[in-house]
Design an enzyme around this catalytic site. Structure first.
Site, PDB file in Angstrom:
ATOM      1  N   CYS A 141     -11.174   2.908  -0.558  1.00  0.00           N
ATOM      2  CA  CYS A 141      -9.788   3.254  -0.231  1.00  0.00           C
ATOM      3  C   CYS A 141      -9.471   2.487   1.043  1.00  0.00           C
ATOM      4  O   CYS A 141     -10.265   2.511   1.997  1.00  0.00           O
ATOM      5  CB  CYS A 141      -9.657   4.757   0.007  1.00  0.00           C
ATOM      6  SG  CYS A 141      -8.032   5.229   0.662  1.00  0.00           S
ATOM      7  N   THR A 142      -8.351   1.805   1.042  1.00  0.00           N
ATOM      8  CA  THR A 142      -8.074   0.905   2.167  1.00  0.00           C
ATOM      9  C   THR A 142      -7.794   1.647   3.471  1.00  0.00           C
ATOM     10  O   THR A 142      -7.769   1.039   4.535  1.00  0.00           O
ATOM     11  CB  THR A 142      -6.896  -0.027   1.818  1.00  0.00           C
ATOM     12  OG1 THR A 142      -5.761   0.764   1.447  1.00  0.00           O
ATOM     13  CG2 THR A 142      -7.266  -0.941   0.677  1.00  0.00           C
ATOM     14  N   HIS A 143      -7.600   2.952   3.389  1.00  0.00           N
ATOM     15  CA  HIS A 143      -7.443   3.746   4.616  1.00  0.00           C
ATOM     16  C   HIS A 143      -8.790   3.955   5.328  1.00  0.00           C
ATOM     17  O   HIS A 143      -8.812   4.172   6.534  1.00  0.00           O
ATOM     18  CB  HIS A 143      -6.896   5.141   4.282  1.00  0.00           C
ATOM     19  CG  HIS A 143      -5.433   5.192   3.990  1.00  0.00           C
ATOM     20  ND1 HIS A 143      -4.862   4.579   2.912  1.00  0.00           N
ATOM     21  CD2 HIS A 143      -4.421   5.818   4.651  1.00  0.00           C
ATOM     22  CE1 HIS A 143      -3.557   4.844   2.912  1.00  0.00           C
ATOM     23  NE2 HIS A 143      -3.267   5.592   3.950  1.00  0.00           N
ATOM     24  N   GLU A 170      -3.104   9.377   7.732  1.00  0.00           N
ATOM     25  CA  GLU A 170      -1.637   9.243   7.744  1.00  0.00           C
ATOM     26  C   GLU A 170      -1.020  10.095   8.853  1.00  0.00           C
ATOM     27  O   GLU A 170       0.049   9.790   9.364  1.00  0.00           O
ATOM     28  CB  GLU A 170      -1.046   9.649   6.385  1.00  0.00           C
ATOM     29  CG  GLU A 170      -1.352   8.667   5.258  1.00  0.00           C
ATOM     30  CD  GLU A 170      -0.521   7.384   5.317  1.00  0.00           C
ATOM     31  OE1 GLU A 170       0.688   7.450   5.533  1.00  0.00           O
ATOM     32  OE2 GLU A 170      -1.117   6.294   5.136  1.00  0.00           O
ATOM     33  N   ASP A 213       0.861  -1.191   0.000  1.00  0.00           N
ATOM     34  CA  ASP A 213       0.000   0.000   0.000  1.00  0.00           C
ATOM     35  C   ASP A 213       0.893   1.236   0.000  1.00  0.00           C
ATOM     36  O   ASP A 213       2.078   1.167   0.358  1.00  0.00           O
ATOM     37  CB  ASP A 213      -0.912   0.026   1.235  1.00  0.00           C
ATOM     38  CG  ASP A 213      -1.841   1.244   1.228  1.00  0.00           C
ATOM     39  OD1 ASP A 213      -2.501   1.490   0.199  1.00  0.00           O
ATOM     40  OD2 ASP A 213      -1.895   1.978   2.233  1.00  0.00           O
ATOM     41  N   SER A 214       0.306   2.367  -0.393  1.00  0.00           N
ATOM     42  CA  SER A 214       1.060   3.618  -0.349  1.00  0.00           C
ATOM     43  C   SER A 214       1.490   3.962   1.079  1.00  0.00           C
ATOM     44  O   SER A 214       2.467   4.664   1.272  1.00  0.00           O
ATOM     45  CB  SER A 214       0.205   4.746  -0.918  1.00  0.00           C
ATOM     46  OG  SER A 214      -0.965   4.875  -0.141  1.00  0.00           O
ATOM     47  N   CYS A 256      -4.320  -1.462  -2.142  1.00  0.00           N
ATOM     48  CA  CYS A 256      -4.465  -0.027  -2.370  1.00  0.00           C
ATOM     49  C   CYS A 256      -5.330   0.137  -3.614  1.00  0.00           C
ATOM     50  O   CYS A 256      -4.990  -0.395  -4.678  1.00  0.00           O
ATOM     51  CB  CYS A 256      -3.067   0.555  -2.597  1.00  0.00           C
ATOM     52  SG  CYS A 256      -3.057   2.295  -3.066  1.00  0.00           S
ATOM     53  N   ASN A 257      -6.444   0.833  -3.448  1.00  0.00           N
ATOM     54  CA  ASN A 257      -7.346   1.014  -4.596  1.00  0.00           C
ATOM     55  C   ASN A 257      -6.728   1.879  -5.669  1.00  0.00           C
ATOM     56  O   ASN A 257      -6.927   1.651  -6.854  1.00  0.00           O
ATOM     57  CB  ASN A 257      -8.656   1.651  -4.133  1.00  0.00           C
ATOM     58  CG  ASN A 257      -9.490   0.683  -3.335  1.00  0.00           C
ATOM     59  OD1 ASN A 257     -10.294  -0.040  -3.890  1.00  0.00           O
ATOM     60  ND2 ASN A 257      -9.285   0.636  -2.031  1.00  0.00           N
ATOM     61  N   THR A 258      -5.988   2.895  -5.235  1.00  0.00           N
ATOM     62  CA  THR A 258      -5.396   3.815  -6.202  1.00  0.00           C
ATOM     63  C   THR A 258      -4.405   3.063  -7.089  1.00  0.00           C
ATOM     64  O   THR A 258      -4.414   3.203  -8.317  1.00  0.00           O
ATOM     65  CB  THR A 258      -4.699   4.977  -5.467  1.00  0.00           C
ATOM     66  OG1 THR A 258      -5.627   5.509  -4.500  1.00  0.00           O
ATOM     67  CG2 THR A 258      -4.291   6.066  -6.415  1.00  0.00           C
ATOM     68  N   TYR A 311      -0.844   8.540  -2.608  1.00  0.00           N
ATOM     69  CA  TYR A 311      -0.832   8.317  -4.050  1.00  0.00           C
ATOM     70  C   TYR A 311      -2.056   8.950  -4.728  1.00  0.00           C
ATOM     71  O   TYR A 311      -2.049   9.184  -5.933  1.00  0.00           O
ATOM     72  CB  TYR A 311      -0.864   6.808  -4.348  1.00  0.00           C
ATOM     73  CG  TYR A 311       0.456   6.071  -4.230  1.00  0.00           C
ATOM     74  CD1 TYR A 311       1.577   6.642  -3.619  1.00  0.00           C
ATOM     75  CD2 TYR A 311       0.573   4.779  -4.741  1.00  0.00           C
ATOM     76  CE1 TYR A 311       2.771   5.930  -3.519  1.00  0.00           C
ATOM     77  CE2 TYR A 311       1.772   4.076  -4.658  1.00  0.00           C
ATOM     78  CZ  TYR A 311       2.863   4.649  -4.041  1.00  0.00           C
ATOM     79  OH  TYR A 311       4.036   3.944  -3.955  1.00  0.00           O
ATOM     80  N   GLY A 312      -3.131   9.137  -3.925  1.00  0.00           N
ATOM     81  CA  GLY A 312      -4.421   9.556  -4.486  1.00  0.00           C
ATOM     82  C   GLY A 312      -4.364  10.698  -5.485  1.00  0.00           C
ATOM     83  O   GLY A 312      -4.968  10.632  -6.553  1.00  0.00           O
TER      84      GLY A 312
HETATM   85  N1  DGL Z   1      -5.015   3.402   0.588  1.00  0.00           N
HETATM   86  C1  DGL Z   1      -4.977   3.768  -0.746  1.00  0.00           C
HETATM   87  C2  DGL Z   1      -6.208   3.411  -1.533  1.00  0.00           C
HETATM   88  O1  DGL Z   1      -6.806   2.393  -1.221  1.00  0.00           O
HETATM   89  C3  DGL Z   1      -4.316   5.013  -1.210  1.00  0.00           C
HETATM   90  C4  DGL Z   1      -4.297   6.205  -0.388  1.00  0.00           C
HETATM   91  C5  DGL Z   1      -3.374   7.244  -0.957  1.00  0.00           C
HETATM   92  O2  DGL Z   1      -2.159   7.000  -0.903  1.00  0.00           O
HETATM   93  O3  DGL Z   1      -3.850   8.262  -1.469  1.00  0.00           O
HETATM   94  O4  DGL Z   1      -6.557   4.062  -2.480  1.00  0.00           O
END
Ligand code: DGL
Length: 282
Positions: free
Chosen positions: A199-201, A165, A17-18, A80-82, A49-50
């Protein structure tokens, strides 16, 4: 073409993940499949990463995948979805045949999309995600493939990852941005009965998200679905299953300081872990 000879002996399952968000996926995977070894890599130094472009997310993700392969992983989950939205397909189709045709990279979007039909009653689905994931239209495209005619409404939530974060996700200040994006989503489609936390966050914000969503709306964090999809994958692919070591251990790697990662990951996982910093270029 990879510059290194990759280890051929079995190794841990890689989870990338990011930053910290993938820990929510790792937690579910380890609950479902505790017998395997895992190697988690968070690119915290370059998170989020978004807001980044396709090219950059693809480059960073490919570097991470190569890194995990070089450390012995045969299978990598993009938690990570992104990265799944912007890099997975290119890596699977363009890079893997050159890196090693027997290694695999899987994402988190498909396992989430597959179960939505069992959950929504009216096929009005909302997606909360990073700007990059929403812009990629990945959820809309995948959901339309599975359920033609479904109404999919996306809402970017650019402030949520920075709040998480920076460990501000439980603060009062976070409420403002949680409410703001949910209101914006529901203004676009008031009939939504199911919301994907794309988003996994975001599971870290789930209590606040629930607070600002009408009760009848079902919230879908991804961890359990990704975990059961991985279990199914390993059952159907014994050749890959044999490449995954079984010791129940997990190693944590980060591109940021190990102290910072160790401290925050311990909060997110509710248990003490120790992380190592990796030098990024190799
Ligand atoms: N957790 C990530 C996701 O699922 C990315 C979050 C990020 O780095 O912007 O998209």
């Amino acid at each position: 073409m990879t510059r290194f000879k990759l280890p051929q002996t079995p190794g841990p399952i890689g989870v990338f993940d990011s930053g910290y968000g993938g820990l929510t996926i790792l937690k579910s995977i380890r609950e479902e499949l505790p017998q395997y070894d895992y190697m988690y890599l968070g690119d915290n130094a370059r998170s989020p990463y978004g807001p980044r472009s396709f090219e950059v997310v693809y480059d960073f993700t490919l570097q991470a995948v190569n890194r995990l392969f070089s450390l012995g992983c045969h299978l990598v989950i993009l938690a990570c979805n992104t990265a799944s939205a912007k890099a997975l397909r290119s890596i699977q189709q363009k890079d893997l045949p050159y890196i090693d045709a027997d290694r695999r990279v899987l994402g988190v979007i498909r396992p989430t999309v597959e179960i939505i039909g069992d959950i929504t009653q009216n096929f009005h689905v909302g997606v909360l995600a990073t700007s990059g994931t929403i812009k990629s239209e990945s959820y809309n495209i995948e959901l339309q493939k599975f359920y033609p005619g479904i109404t999919v409404t996306g809402q970017p939530c650019p402030m949520w990852v920075p709040l998480i974060e920076n460990n501000e996700f439980q603060s009062e200040g976070a409420d403002f941005f949680v409410k703001k994006y949910i209101d914006q989503l529901l203004e676009k489609d008031a009939e939504i009965d199911t919301i994907i936390l794309g988003c996994t966050h975001y599971p870290l914000l789930i209590d606040k998200i629930r607070k600002y969503c009408p009760n009848h709306i079902k919230l879908i964090p991804q961890g359990d679905y990704v975990a059961s999809s991985l279990a199914k994958y390993l059952k159907n692919h014994p050749e890959m299953e044999q490449c995954c070591t079984k010791g129940g251990k997990c190693q944590f790697l980060t591109s940021e300081s190990s102290e910072k990662f160790t401290e925050n990951a311990t909060i997110f996982l509710n248990k003490e872990i120790h992380a190592e910093k990796i030098a990024w270029d190799f």
